[in-house]
Structures are given as structure tokens and as C-alpha cells.
Motif scaffolding. Structure first.
Motif, PDB file in Angstrom:
ATOM      1  N   PHE A 219      11.860  16.198   2.528  1.00 50.06           N
ATOM      2  CA  PHE A 219      10.714  17.065   2.242  1.00 50.06           C
ATOM      3  C   PHE A 219       9.685  16.940   3.369  1.00 50.06           C
ATOM      4  N   TYR A 220       8.949  18.010   3.668  1.00 48.38           N
ATOM      5  CA  TYR A 220       7.918  17.910   4.710  1.00 48.38           C
ATOM      6  C   TYR A 220       6.665  18.693   4.350  1.00 48.38           C
ATOM      7  N   LEU A 221       5.524  18.191   4.802  1.00 51.70           N
ATOM      8  CA  LEU A 221       4.273  18.936   4.673  1.00 51.70           C
ATOM      9  C   LEU A 221       3.309  18.523   5.785  1.00 51.70           C
ATOM     10  N   HIS A 222       2.187  19.231   5.878  1.00 50.34           N
ATOM     11  CA  HIS A 222       1.182  18.993   6.913  1.00 50.34           C
ATOM     12  C   HIS A 222      -0.153  18.657   6.242  1.00 50.34           C
ATOM     13  N   PRO A 223      -0.958  17.799   6.869  1.00 51.54           N
ATOM     14  CA  PRO A 223      -2.269  17.465   6.276  1.00 51.54           C
ATOM     15  C   PRO A 223      -3.131  18.705   6.028  1.00 51.54           C
ATOM     16  N   TRP A 224      -3.096  19.697   6.913  1.00 55.04           N
ATOM     17  CA  TRP A 224      -3.950  20.884   6.737  1.00 55.04           C
ATOM     18  C   TRP A 224      -3.545  21.704   5.510  1.00 55.04           C
ATOM     19  N   GLU A 225      -2.358  21.462   4.971  1.00 52.45           N
ATOM     20  CA  GLU A 225      -1.927  22.227   3.787  1.00 52.45           C
ATOM     21  C   GLU A 225      -2.657  21.800   2.519  1.00 52.45           C
ATOM     22  N   LEU A 226      -3.412  20.674   2.605  1.00 51.67           N
ATOM     23  CA  LEU A 226      -4.199  20.218   1.454  1.00 51.67           C
ATOM     24  C   LEU A 226      -5.676  20.514   1.645  1.00 51.67           C
TER      25      LEU A 226
ATOM     26  N   THR B 148      -1.873  23.021  -3.206  1.00 47.94           N
ATOM     27  CA  THR B 148      -0.923  22.050  -2.664  1.00 47.94           C
ATOM     28  C   THR B 148      -1.066  20.665  -3.280  1.00 47.94           C
ATOM     29  N   GLU B 149      -2.305  20.184  -3.403  1.00 47.08           N
ATOM     30  CA  GLU B 149      -2.486  18.807  -3.864  1.00 47.08           C
ATOM     31  C   GLU B 149      -1.904  18.595  -5.260  1.00 47.08           C
ATOM     32  N   ALA B 150      -2.195  19.511  -6.175  1.00 49.32           N
ATOM     33  CA  ALA B 150      -1.676  19.360  -7.545  1.00 49.32           C
ATOM     34  C   ALA B 150      -0.147  19.433  -7.547  1.00 49.32           C
ATOM     35  N   ARG B 151       0.398  20.334  -6.731  1.00 54.57           N
ATOM     36  CA  ARG B 151       1.861  20.449  -6.649  1.00 54.57           C
ATOM     37  C   ARG B 151       2.488  19.184  -6.099  1.00 54.57           C
ATOM     38  N   LEU B 152       1.840  18.627  -5.071  1.00 58.07           N
ATOM     39  CA  LEU B 152       2.366  17.405  -4.462  1.00 58.07           C
ATOM     40  C   LEU B 152       2.360  16.265  -5.481  1.00 58.07           C
ATOM     41  N   ARG B 153       1.297  16.170  -6.252  1.00 59.96           N
ATOM     42  CA  ARG B 153       1.240  15.105  -7.272  1.00 59.96           C
ATOM     43  C   ARG B 153       2.366  15.266  -8.292  1.00 59.96           C
ATOM     44  N   ARG B 154       2.652  16.501  -8.657  1.00 60.44           N
ATOM     45  CA  ARG B 154       3.762  16.752  -9.589  1.00 60.44           C
ATOM     46  C   ARG B 154       5.086  16.334  -8.980  1.00 60.44           C
ATOM     47  N   LEU B 155       5.265  16.726  -7.712  1.00 60.62           N
ATOM     48  CA  LEU B 155       6.503  16.411  -7.002  1.00 60.62           C
ATOM     49  C   LEU B 155       6.730  14.902  -6.950  1.00 60.62           C
ATOM     50  N   LEU B 156       5.648  14.161  -6.697  1.00 61.77           N
ATOM     51  CA  LEU B 156       5.767  12.707  -6.582  1.00 61.77           C
ATOM     52  C   LEU B 156       6.077  12.059  -7.941  1.00 61.77           C
ATOM     53  N   GLN B 157       5.742  12.777  -9.009  1.00 61.60           N
ATOM     54  CA  GLN B 157       6.112  12.286 -10.346  1.00 61.60           C
ATOM     55  C   GLN B 157       7.552  12.644 -10.683  1.00 61.60           C
ATOM     56  N   ASP B 158       7.988  13.792 -10.216  1.00 58.19           N
ATOM     57  CA  ASP B 158       9.313  14.295 -10.599  1.00 58.19           C
ATOM     58  C   ASP B 158      10.459  13.651  -9.821  1.00 58.19           C
ATOM     59  N   PHE B 159      10.183  13.136  -8.610  1.00 62.72           N
ATOM     60  CA  PHE B 159      11.254  12.574  -7.771  1.00 62.72           C
ATOM     61  C   PHE B 159      10.796  11.283  -7.117  1.00 62.72           C
TER      62      PHE B 159
ATOM     63  N   LEU C 117      -4.069  12.459   2.085  1.00 61.80           N
ATOM     64  CA  LEU C 117      -2.636  12.316   1.797  1.00 61.80           C
ATOM     65  C   LEU C 117      -2.267  10.852   1.575  1.00 61.80           C
ATOM     66  N   LEU C 118      -2.819   9.980   2.437  1.00 61.01           N
ATOM     67  CA  LEU C 118      -2.530   8.552   2.315  1.00 61.01           C
ATOM     68  C   LEU C 118      -2.960   8.037   0.944  1.00 61.01           C
ATOM     69  N   GLY C 119      -4.104   8.524   0.482  1.00 59.38           N
ATOM     70  CA  GLY C 119      -4.594   8.122  -0.834  1.00 59.38           C
ATOM     71  C   GLY C 119      -3.650   8.565  -1.945  1.00 59.38           C
ATOM     72  N   ILE C 120      -3.170   9.795  -1.855  1.00 60.41           N
ATOM     73  CA  ILE C 120      -2.252  10.319  -2.875  1.00 60.41           C
ATOM     74  C   ILE C 120      -0.952   9.516  -2.880  1.00 60.41           C
ATOM     75  N   PHE C 121      -0.440   9.224  -1.685  1.00 60.43           N
ATOM     76  CA  PHE C 121       0.800   8.440  -1.610  1.00 60.43           C
ATOM     77  C   PHE C 121       0.583   7.046  -2.198  1.00 60.43           C
ATOM     78  N   GLU C 122      -0.569   6.463  -1.898  1.00 60.58           N
ATOM     79  CA  GLU C 122      -0.844   5.118  -2.405  1.00 60.58           C
ATOM     80  C   GLU C 122      -0.899   5.116  -3.929  1.00 60.58           C
ATOM     81  N   GLU C 123      -1.579   6.114  -4.502  1.00 57.09           N
ATOM     82  CA  GLU C 123      -1.669   6.194  -5.973  1.00 57.09           C
ATOM     83  C   GLU C 123      -0.291   6.327  -6.602  1.00 57.09           C
ATOM     84  N   SER C 124       0.634   6.986  -5.885  1.00 56.29           N
ATOM     85  CA  SER C 124       1.976   7.210  -6.435  1.00 56.29           C
ATOM     86  C   SER C 124       2.958   6.125  -6.010  1.00 56.29           C
ATOM     87  N   GLY C 125       2.493   5.161  -5.226  1.00 58.01           N
ATOM     88  CA  GLY C 125       3.380   4.084  -4.773  1.00 58.01           C
ATOM     89  C   GLY C 125       4.480   4.571  -3.838  1.00 58.01           C
TER      90      GLY C 125
END
Ligand SMILES: [Zn+2]
Length: 281
Positions: free
Chosen positions: A226-233, A257-268, A45-53
Motif C-alpha cells: 500500500f502507498y500514500l503521501h503526507p500531502w494526501e492528509l 484520507t485520515e479517517a480511511r487510513l485509520r479504518r485500513l489500519l484496523q482492517d489489516f 502520519l507518524l502519530g497515526i501509525f504510532e497509535e495503531s502500532g
């Protein structure tokens, strides 16, 4: 990307076997013996957040922070906010006020020690601050917390206060003033429906979340939480023998979940919940 509103991204850091739905099938005494996956899942998750700033708020379970101090350090070092998910993942309304006080005090001390950051926020396991456990808000204030994110303004079998305010707001309690920051809902047909996270993000199609957050941002001019859990990925987590309903809620769509989260981070746009709370209090 939708408007200039910065929504709050939050993550409840616990292992796949610590969720309340599995309480009956995984005794606490087994927690130590099950293969832990919380560190790699949170690092992902930390990696995904970092890539999306994106910076976020991590509500850490004290039990996890105690065992994996380098994870807590890493979260703080990457500029995220650390907050408390309590120590032992016990439902608030199943605890005495004294036991709850001990649990949130212990979690705060451990997370502050491991992160070097002050802990201001709390989110209860399974949103278990309900009408019958509102006393918990006074305990949180007395223990040095300044905001809570545990009151889900919906009707649900295990949690929720259906008529509670839907957006972050200040609450006057006997022990002082606390900011309450609930997970986001939309108001449809006189009902509050959850739109921002957890099982709802995985079980329903992505457009539901996008529509809901847009509605909150554009029509109500409010940030979403928004909320999520590490185990959801983690689609490869060991399967536990729980009820059919619990298994459906926990395992469905984990691989999406991961692909959806990446989309979400692009959309908002997203930031930590603590920053959103500062604008309210
Ligand atoms: Zn939890």
C-alpha cells in the motif's frame, strides 16, 4: 482484521508542490519559496501509525531529507524503515542514466547520513521505471540498492508495465539480483486494476481498497503493498493552478484520507516493505 498476512505500508515523503502533475506549473526554482508543509503532514502520519502500532517504509525525497534532517531522524527513531524516493523528483524516463545515477546516489547518501540507517529500497517518482527505463534497475544495483518498488503492473497515461509480475519477486539483471516489489493490483477480466493506495485510495470508495487487499491476501495468499503521501492528509494545502484533471486527482477527498487510513489500519496488518522483501530474496 484479515488473517495473519502482514502487508506493507509505504509512504512517499514529498511536499504538495513536488508531485509530477504540477511540474509544468511549479518550476523547481520556486520550491524554496513555497510554504512547506511536509514536516507537519509527515508527523501527523507518524502519530497515526504510532497509535495503531504500525511500522512502515518512508521513501524520502533527498531534497526533503536535506532540508529537514530532524524529520528523518524522527522517522528512524520511531522504528520505521527509511528508503529513497530519489533526490529531485525527476521522472526516470526523462533522465539520462548518468543523471539518474547522480540523483539516486545523492539521495541515498543524504538519507543514510541523516537517519544512521542503511538505505536499501528505492521508489521512482510517479512509478517512472517503465519499459523504456529498465536500465535504471542496473544503476540502482550498482549504487547499492537491493530492492525497487517502482514498476506498476498496469496501463496508465504516465507510467506502468501492464504485463509485469504483480507480486514481489526477484529479478536477475546484468548488474546482479534485485527484488522488485510493485504496488498491489487485482486481476479482473484480464486486466490489472490498482487497489492499494494513492489517488485510487482517495478517489474510489473505501470498500474498493478493502475488497482488493482481502482478495490479494485471501485468494492469492500474498501480502499487499500500500502507498500514500503526507500531502494526501492535508485538506488545507494551498491550491495550485494546474489542469482540471490534475486538480481532480490531487485535491479530491483530501479531507477523507485520515479517517480511511485509520479504518485500513484496523482492517489489516501492516509492516515495512523491507521486511516483506527479505522473505522474497
Ligand atoms: Zn513522488
Amino acid at each position: 482484521m484479515s488473517g495473519g498476512i502482514v502487508n506493507a505500508m509505504t509512504c512517499d515523503v514529498e511536499d504538495y508542490f513536488q508531485v509530477s502533475a504540477f511540474d509544468a506549473v511549479v518550476p523547481r526554482s520556486h520550491w524554496e519559496t513555497l510554504p512547506s508543509r511536509v514536516v507537519p503532514n509527515t508527523e501527523r502520519l507518524l502519530g497515526i501509525f504510532e497509535e495503531s502500532g504500525v511500522t512502515a517504509t518512508f521513501f524520502l525525497l533527498g531534497w526533503v531529507a536535506e532540508r529537514f534532517p530532524s524529520l528523518v531522524k524522527d522517522i528512524a527513531a520511531r522504528g520505521h524503515e527509511v528508503a529513497s524516493h530519489g533526490y529531485g523528483h525527476r521522472l526516470v524516463y526523462d533522465q539520462t542514466p548518468d543523471a539518474f545515477r547522480e540523483d539516486v546516489r545523492r539521495a541515498k547518501a543524504i538519507i543514510e547520513d541523516r537517519s544512521g540507517q542503511e538505505v536499501r529500497g528505492y521508489r521512482a517518482p510517479s512509478y517512472s521505471i517503465t519499459q523504456r527505463s529498465l536500465w535504471a534497475l542496473d544503476v540502482l544495483l550498482e549504487e547499492g540498492y537491493t530492492y525497487d518498488a517502482s514498476i506498476f503492473p498496469i496501463r496508465h497515461d504516465r507510467y506502468g508495465i501492464p504485463g509485469a509480475p504483480r507480486h514481489a519477486h526477484a529479478l536477475s539483471r546484468e548488474a546482479g539480483r534485485l527484488t522488485e516489489a510493485p504496488p498491489s493490483t487485482v486481476r479482473v477480466g484480464g486486466m490489472n486494476l490498482p487497489v492499494a493506495g494513492g489517488g485510487y485510495f482517495r478517489l474510489l470508495p473505501y470498500w474498493w481498497t478493502r475488497w482488493g487487499i482481502r482478495r490479494v491476501n485471501e485468494r492469492e495468499r500474498q501480502p499487499a503493498v500500500f502507498y500514500l503521501h503526507p500531502w494526501e492528509l492535508d485538506p488545507d494545502q494551498p491550491r495550485l493552478q494546474a489542469s482540471a484533471v490534475s486538480r481532480f486527482r490531487h485535491y479530491r477527498n483530501l479531507s477523507k484520507t485520515e479517517a480511511r487510513l485509520r479504518r485500513l489500519l484496523q482492517d489489516f496488518r501492516f509492516g515495512p516493505l523491507g521486511r516483506l522483501v527479505e522473505r522474497v530474496s
